[in-house]
Structures are given as C-alpha cells and as structure tokens.
Design an enzyme around this catalytic site. Structure first.
Site, PDB file in Angstrom:
ATOM      1  CG  HIS A  35      -0.702 -14.012   4.003  1.00  0.00           C
ATOM      2  ND1 HIS A  35      -1.702 -13.760   4.921  1.00  0.00           N
ATOM      3  CD2 HIS A  35      -1.240 -13.807   2.781  1.00  0.00           C
ATOM      4  CE1 HIS A  35      -2.807 -13.411   4.268  1.00  0.00           C
ATOM      5  NE2 HIS A  35      -2.551 -13.436   2.972  1.00  0.00           N
ATOM      6  CG  HIS A 265       0.917 -13.787  -1.122  1.00  0.00           C
ATOM      7  ND1 HIS A 265       1.306 -12.507  -0.806  1.00  0.00           N
ATOM      8  CD2 HIS A 265      -0.366 -13.909  -0.689  1.00  0.00           C
ATOM      9  CE1 HIS A 265       0.302 -11.882  -0.211  1.00  0.00           C
ATOM     10  NE2 HIS A 265      -0.726 -12.703  -0.125  1.00  0.00           N
ATOM     11  CB  SER A 387     -11.512  26.126   2.341  1.00  0.00           C
ATOM     12  OG  SER A 387     -11.218  26.837   1.166  1.00  0.00           O
ATOM     13  CD  GLU A 414      -7.645  15.174  -0.515  1.00  0.00           C
ATOM     14  OE1 GLU A 414      -7.087  14.237  -1.131  1.00  0.00           O
ATOM     15  OE2 GLU A 414      -7.840  16.297  -1.020  1.00  0.00           O
ATOM     16  CG  HIS A 476     -16.149  20.487  -4.986  1.00  0.00           C
ATOM     17  ND1 HIS A 476     -15.921  19.870  -6.194  1.00  0.00           N
ATOM     18  CD2 HIS A 476     -14.987  21.110  -4.658  1.00  0.00           C
ATOM     19  CE1 HIS A 476     -14.673  20.121  -6.588  1.00  0.00           C
ATOM     20  NE2 HIS A 476     -14.095  20.867  -5.668  1.00  0.00           N
TER      21      HIS A 476
HETATM   22  C1  LIG Z   1      -5.632  -2.351   0.175  1.00  0.00           C
HETATM   23  C2  LIG Z   1      -5.423  -3.817   0.004  1.00  0.00           C
HETATM   24  N1  LIG Z   1      -5.682  -4.380  -1.179  1.00  0.00           N
HETATM   25  C3  LIG Z   1      -5.543  -5.698  -1.347  1.00  0.00           C
HETATM   26  C4  LIG Z   1      -5.143  -6.493  -0.318  1.00  0.00           C
HETATM   27  C5  LIG Z   1      -5.050  -8.001  -0.496  1.00  0.00           C
HETATM   28  N2  LIG Z   1      -3.626  -8.397  -0.536  1.00  0.00           N
HETATM   29  C6  LIG Z   1      -2.991  -8.823   0.542  1.00  0.00           C
HETATM   30  S1  LIG Z   1      -1.364  -9.127   0.275  1.00  0.00           S
HETATM   31  C7  LIG Z   1      -1.523  -8.732  -1.354  1.00  0.00           C
HETATM   32  C8  LIG Z   1      -0.344  -8.813  -2.275  1.00  0.00           C
HETATM   33  C9  LIG Z   1       0.737  -7.982  -1.772  1.00  0.00           C
HETATM   34  O1  LIG Z   1       1.912  -8.198  -2.463  1.00  0.00           O
HETATM   35  P1  LIG Z   1       3.256  -7.919  -1.709  1.00  0.00           P
HETATM   36  O2  LIG Z   1       3.136  -6.706  -0.903  1.00  0.00           O
HETATM   37  O3  LIG Z   1       4.330  -7.978  -2.706  1.00  0.00           O
HETATM   38  O4  LIG Z   1       3.356  -9.110  -0.690  1.00  0.00           O
HETATM   39  P2  LIG Z   1       4.131 -10.492  -0.890  1.00  0.00           P
HETATM   40  O5  LIG Z   1       3.317 -11.304  -1.840  1.00  0.00           O
HETATM   41  O6  LIG Z   1       5.465 -10.169  -1.444  1.00  0.00           O
HETATM   42  O7  LIG Z   1       4.143 -11.059   0.475  1.00  0.00           O
HETATM   43  C10 LIG Z   1      -2.825  -8.341  -1.642  1.00  0.00           C
HETATM   44  C11 LIG Z   1      -3.283  -7.929  -2.978  1.00  0.00           C
HETATM   45  C12 LIG Z   1      -4.871  -5.862   0.908  1.00  0.00           C
HETATM   46  N3  LIG Z   1      -4.484  -6.541   1.983  1.00  0.00           N
HETATM   47  N4  LIG Z   1      -4.996  -4.531   1.029  1.00  0.00           N
END
Ligand SMILES: Cc1ncc(C[n+]2csc(CCOP(=O)(O)OP(=O)(O)O)c2C)c(N)n1
Ligand SMILES: [Mg+2]
Length: 671
Positions: A35, A265, A387, A414, A476
């Site tokens: 990235h 990205h 609990s 949680e 639960h």
């Molecule tokens: C829990 C989770 N869901 C999905 C992803 C896949 N994912 C990685 S980066 C991203 C987009 C994130 O957007 P942003 O935080 O705005 O990053 P930018 O594109 O600006 O670098 C996704 C969906 C992940 N890493 N973790």
C-alpha cells in the site's frame, strides 16, 4: 495540491518527508504488492511527529518510558518501516526494506509485534491499533500514579485511517478513552477521504470531529502537509486535558498520478508514474537510496532520546532498591515469588473447606488472594462485574479522578476491552484480566485472536460457560465457543472443575508469558472434586486421573469443568455395576497435548471405552476420543449438538441429555 508550492515552503522538511515516500514507492514496487498511498499521504505528519515530539531511543527500543507510536492503519506498514530504518533501529536494515513482504523478513505485509523493536503492536485489522492505544494510555496513567512521573511520563500516538474510524471497535475505544480522560493519548487521523471502494462519502457521512467531541475528546485539525500547522496541532493536542484527535487533512498518494483516488490506496508500481512522482518531489536518488545528509538528519533525531533515556535510567537507579526491583520485575512480566505460596494456600484451604461454589466464585476467591500480592494486575469487566466476579475489594476503581485504582469498568464494550487489554499487556508493567460471558467471546474475538497472534498473556475471564447458565437461553448459552477458542493457535483454554482447579488455572494464566488464557467458568455451583491437597499444579498437566477404576478398567470418562461432577456420578453407577471406571479431568487440552506421550498414555491408555462429557460441541474432542489409540467403536460423546434453550438448569441438562444416566448408557452401549 500544488507540490511545487509545498516544496518551496519548507524545502528541508519536504526532502526529509520524501525519503519516506521514495522508500515506500521502491519497496512496494519491489514486492509488487502493498500500500503506497497512505505512507505517501502521512509522510509529513510522521516526520513532524518524529522530529519534534516523539520520545524514542533507537538504541534502547524497549525503554519503558518511551513514547508509543502505533500505526493503526497497518496497511501503511512502509510508513513505520521507513521511519525505523531512517532513524536507525538496528534491525531495520536496508535489506529488510528491500525484502518488504518477503519470506524470512521482519518487514511483514502488516506490522507485526515481535518482528522488530519499534513496532509496538500488530496492526492490519483496522481499528485494533486505535483500541490498543487506549490500553497503552491506561497502563501509562496507572504506572505514573504508582511510580511517579520521573519514571513514567510518556505519550501514546496513533495514526488511524478512515477505515479505523469506521470500524465498530473505534466506537468502543473512543468512548472508553473519553470517559477515562486519557490525556496522553493523541490520535492523528489520516483524513484523506479515500478508502478502497472509492470516496469515504460512498459509505459514510459521519462528522468524525463531532463524534470524538461527543465522546469527551478534544478535537483539532491541521493541514497534513504543512509542517508548521501539524506541529501547532500536536502541541495543542498534547496540552489538552482530554484525549485528543487531530484531523489531518491529507492527500492519499501525494504527488502521484493516483493522488486523491482509491487507486492510490494500493500498490503503485507503474515505473513511469513512479518516476514522474519522484521527479515532482525533486527526488533524484536511485531506488532505495537516501542522500547521506537526509539519512544523517533522521538518525540525529534519536539523539534526544538517547539522552532522555540515560537520564531516565539514572532516575530509576536512584530509586529505593525494593521499589526499583518491583518496577523492573513488573516490566519483565514475571510473577512475584509470593504467587506460588499464595496459590498453594488457597488450594490447601479449599481442600479443608470443600466448598460448593461456581467456578466464577472460585475465581473471585483466588483473585482476592492474588491481587494484594500482585500489584501489576488490572482487572475489569464489560459491565458484568457482579456476574464475572472480577472485582476484589482491594483493587479500587481506575478513573479520571483516581489513577491508583486497578479495576476498570469497561462498559458494554467487549471488543474494546479485549483490545485495550492487549495494549496494556504490550505496554508492559501491568497484567490485565477482564471478563464477560463466554458467549460474548464472539464480540471480543478479533482482539482475542490478536492476543494469540502476538503471543501476549492477556487473561479472559469468561463466565457462564454453558447451558448451565439456565434461563437466559440460547442467545447467552455458549455451545461452540470452547471449540472456537481451542481452535485458535497459541491460546490456552482452561475450564476448571472446582476451587482447586481454578486456583491452579489462575497460577498458569498469571505465570504465562507468551499466550493469552481463556478461563471458562461456570455460573452454577459445583461440588469440590479435588479432595486431597497436592502442591503440584495438576491443571498444568492438562489432564490427569481424578478418580481411578477399582479393579479392571473398562471405561474412561473424560470431562471438563461443570461436567466433571456428572462424570463422577456416572462412575459411581458404573462401578456399582462392576464396571471399572476411571474419571479423567481435562481442564486444558492444549497443556495436555504439550505433555510427553508417556504422560498422555498414562492418563488415556489404549483399550477402555472412552466417553467425553462436556456441555459444548464435540469439535476438538476427537483427538482424545479417537486418536492416541482410541477407536471409533469405543468412543462416545455426551454434550451439545444444537443451540440450548431457555429453562432452569436442571431441565436443560435433562433435555439435552447431559446427565450421569446418559453418560452411563453411552459407556455401556460401547462396552
Ligand atoms: C477489519 C478490516 N477490514 C477490512 C480490511 C481491508 N482493508 C485494508 S485497508 C482498507 C481501507 C481502509 O481505508 P483507509 O483507512 O481510509 O485507508 P486509506 O485508503 O486512506 O489508506 C480496507 C477495507 C482490513 N485490513 N481490516
Ligand atoms: Mg482513507
């Protein structure tokens, strides 16, 4: 965005930040994956943070009083790798940068705790780092209250993206941090308006600044490419008496053809576009090359930290010997010497009293003995304190007003609780445990998985561990949760049967250094099954013979937790009919599997019928029923294969067939 104006306004800063951008482009291109856009967009913010604010010493990366820098937007891993390389962390060599995302390199796709000093936590699952940071900040406040600001006095900085803020966990983390007024926590939001699918506005119109403010944060904003403005905002954020969020307006993939688009990205590998971006930056060095003067400037940043670290070490050395030893012990993670004797005393008393107790209540008794001798414990619950039996009288409540308290009311959070506990464990000096219902391991699971991935000793106190919770019903009642927890690598799942086993389970959890522990505890009262005191920790053996067959052994009943009582009753019946029956208590499959074959064979010899009794699904049991020379034709399981139901406990055990009679019948049918 006019690159030339930026370059001209702050030429030195510009080239320093461009070192991050160039390394990122080169490493991602070499890996042909990764990235690029996030590090390119946040390079200016990171440069100002490291140059003017972050307290760090690359030569002492584990220094307890360093500021913590957490890249919650873990996909932008080249940002932190570049920073660690540029500032001179010994492990982060240029070869590591060149081997980005390749086998055998510490430069993993997403930053992984334990690969390289300077990566404080594993990130990548969005939002986790932000929620970990809350735990880091709690640990800092707690230790500062107890050891003073000469020894603990640092900040936690987080870079979070749009994705981190959109994830549900952010809501829990932000709410908790706001309530606790964690003023040393500074979140730098990479406000670039872009995610993978396109503009953020495709899926979200939240006013993030208003959201943070509503949760009790101070909110700032800056132009994320103007070093003066960034510095102004960070100065203000640090001075604020509440946790601070800085909305850093940035351009993803700054200066690249893909700038401000979702294309920016991911991996930007087109050679022509890379060359054009570097030309626009005024970056003339070859791939992976950083001009010597720029590298030197970056390496010089750590010098302040070296001095600060040395001064800190002198202050530590000047502390009274016993307090210093305690601080150092707490940071190694080693339990106090007194723990073993404390656990032994609880066990001895238990055998004398033979109390009929729910294991959640047994757990509270153990904690009442342990917490006063183990000052590093920080307990809590996600709104189920009464609990989960997690609060002992001596702890006090950790709050904005009282940082000496060692109990946290996490609220109904949680996931946030689990992630905060990860942060505390990673910070060091404290040992977190926290409770909810076993069924809601589902709500905490992404963070529980990361405890295991990172190998950190968080303790999950999961009560109400079966249909034995009764009337609250199938929503639960955990059925599959033991199996899910056991399926998670590097996790100890312990389901004790009585007070003695619970004490032993806690001893294991509190001396463990490299794994999380899930304690599965009953809501219902259980009789004492360990009737003779042994100094040895029998739970540590994973499984052991609780009651031996008289005469020839025809049946082995294997049970955990609340079902050990049922197995013992079934044994009485079978023995009464002349069928020699052994009962094995198996509180921890992982520890049993780790024992040598001789022990496993001694506990589970080949030959007899084997019946496992556990009020959960069968998954995970077959190794002990069929493997190790068990046989299909001689193996049975008494447990759950459906969800539970809402009714009193006795009726449920009857209806779902988890009884001594059913166990006897199952065994006899296999003889
Ligand atoms: C829990 C989770 N869901 C999905 C992803 C896949 N994912 C990685 S980066 C991203 C987009 C994130 O957007 P942003 O935080 O705005 O990053 P930018 O594109 O600006 O670098 C996704 C969906 C992940 N890493 N973790
Ligand atoms: Mg974004």
């Amino acid at each position: 965005m006019d690159i030339q104006t930026l370059r001209a306004a702050h030429p030195d800063h510009w080239m320093r930040a461009c070192a991050i951008r160039a390394l990122t482009l080169d490493a991602v291109a070499a890996a042909n994956s990764g990235h690029s856009g996030m590090p390119m967009g946040m390079a200016d913010v990171a440069t100002v943070l490291f140059a003017q604010h972050l307290k760090f010493d690359p030569t002492a990366p584990r220094w307890p009083d360093r500021d913590r820098f957490i890249l919650s937007a873990g996909h932008g891993s080249m940002l932190i790798y570049s920073l660690l390389y540029l500032t001179g962390y010994a492990d982060m060599t240029l070869d590591q940068i060149k081997g980005f995302r390749q086998w055998g390199h510490i430069t993993a796709g997403h930053p992984e705790y334990g690969h390289v000093a300077g990566v404080e936590t594993t990130t990548g699952p969005l939002g986790q780092g932000l929620a970990n940071a809350v735990g880091f900040a709690i640990a800092e406040e707690s230790l500062r209250a107890r050891f003073g600001s000469k020894i603990t006095d640092h900040h936690t900085y987080v870079i979070a993206g749009d994705g981190c803020l959109m994830e549900g966990i952010s809501h829990e983390a932000i709410g908790l941090a706001g309530k606790l007024a964690l003023s040393r926590l500074v979140v730098l939001w990479d406000n670039n308006g872009i995610t993978i699918d396109g503009k953020v506005s495709l899926s979200d119109i939240t006013d993030q600044s208003a959201r943070f403010a509503a949760a009790g944060w101070d909110v700032f904003a800056c132009d994320g490419h103007d070093p003066v403005d960034i510095d102004r905002a960070i100065v203000a954020a640090k001075a604020s008496p509440r946790p601070a969020m800085i909305a850093c307006k940035t351009h993803i993939a700054l200066g690249h053809a893909a700038q401000d688009t979702s294309k920016g990205h991911g991996a930007l590998t087109d050679a022509g576009q890379m060359a054009a971006a570097k030309a626009a930056y005024g970056w003339t060095s070859g791939p992976f090359e950083v001009p010597a003067d720029i590298k030197r400037w970056w390496e010089g940043l750590g010098a302040h930290g070296v001095t600060a670290q040395a001064e800190w070490a002198a202050r530590l050395a000047a502390m009274p010997v016993a307090r210093r030893a305690e601080f150092e012990r707490m940071f190694t993670g080693a339990a106090p010497a007194k723990l073993a004797a404390t656990i032994r005393a609880v066990k001895k008393q238990a055998v004398a009293d033979m109390p009929k107790l729910a294991t959640r209540a047994s757990s509270e008794r153990v904690l009442a003995a342990v917490n006063p001798v183990m000052m590093e414990t920080i307990g809590g619950s996600a709104d189920l304190t009464g609990s989960n039996n997690t609060k002992t009288a001596d702890l006090g409540v950790f709050s904005a007003e009282d940082r000496n308290g060692r109990y946290i009311y996490y609220g109904i959070r949680e996931h946030g609780m689990a992630a905060a506990m990860n942060g505390m464990a990673l910070h060091g000096g404290v040992r977190p445990y926290g409770g909810t219902f076993m069924c809601f391991t589902d709500y905490a699971r992404p963070a529980m998985r990361l405890s295991a991935v990172m190998g950190i000793p968080v303790v999950y106190v999961m009560s109400h561990d079966s249909i034995g919770l009764g009337e609250d019903g199938p929503t639960h009642q955990p059925v599959e949760h033991l199996a899910i927890s056991r399926a998670t690598p590097n996790t100890l799942v312990i389901r004790p049967a009585d007070l003695v086993e619970t004490a032993e389970a806690w001893e294991i959890a509190l001396t463990e250094m490299k794994r999380p522990t899930v304690l599965a505890l009953s809501r219902q009262n259980l009789p004492a099954v360990r009737r003779v005191h042994t100094a040895q920790n029998m739970v540590a053996k994973g499984a052991y013979v609780l009651a031996e067959a008289t005469g020839r052994r025809h049946v082995i009943l294997i049970a955990t937790g609340s079902e050990v009582e049922i197995a013992l009753k079934a044994r009485d019946v079978l023995e009464g009919e002349g069928i020699g029956t052994r009962v094995v208590s198996m509180p921890c499959m992982e520890l049993f599997a780790a024992r040598d074959e001789a022990w496993r064979k001694r506990v589970l010899p080949a030959g007899p019928v084997r019946v496992a009794v556990e009020a959960g699904v069968r998954q995970g049991w077959d190794r002990w029923l069929l493997g190790e020379r068990g046989r299909e034709a001689k193996a049975g399981f008494v447990g759950m294969s459906t969800f539970g139901a809402s009714a009193p406990i006795e009726r449920l055990y009857q209806e779902f067939g988890i009884t001594a009679e059913a166990t006897v019948a199952t065994a006899k049918a296999l003889l």
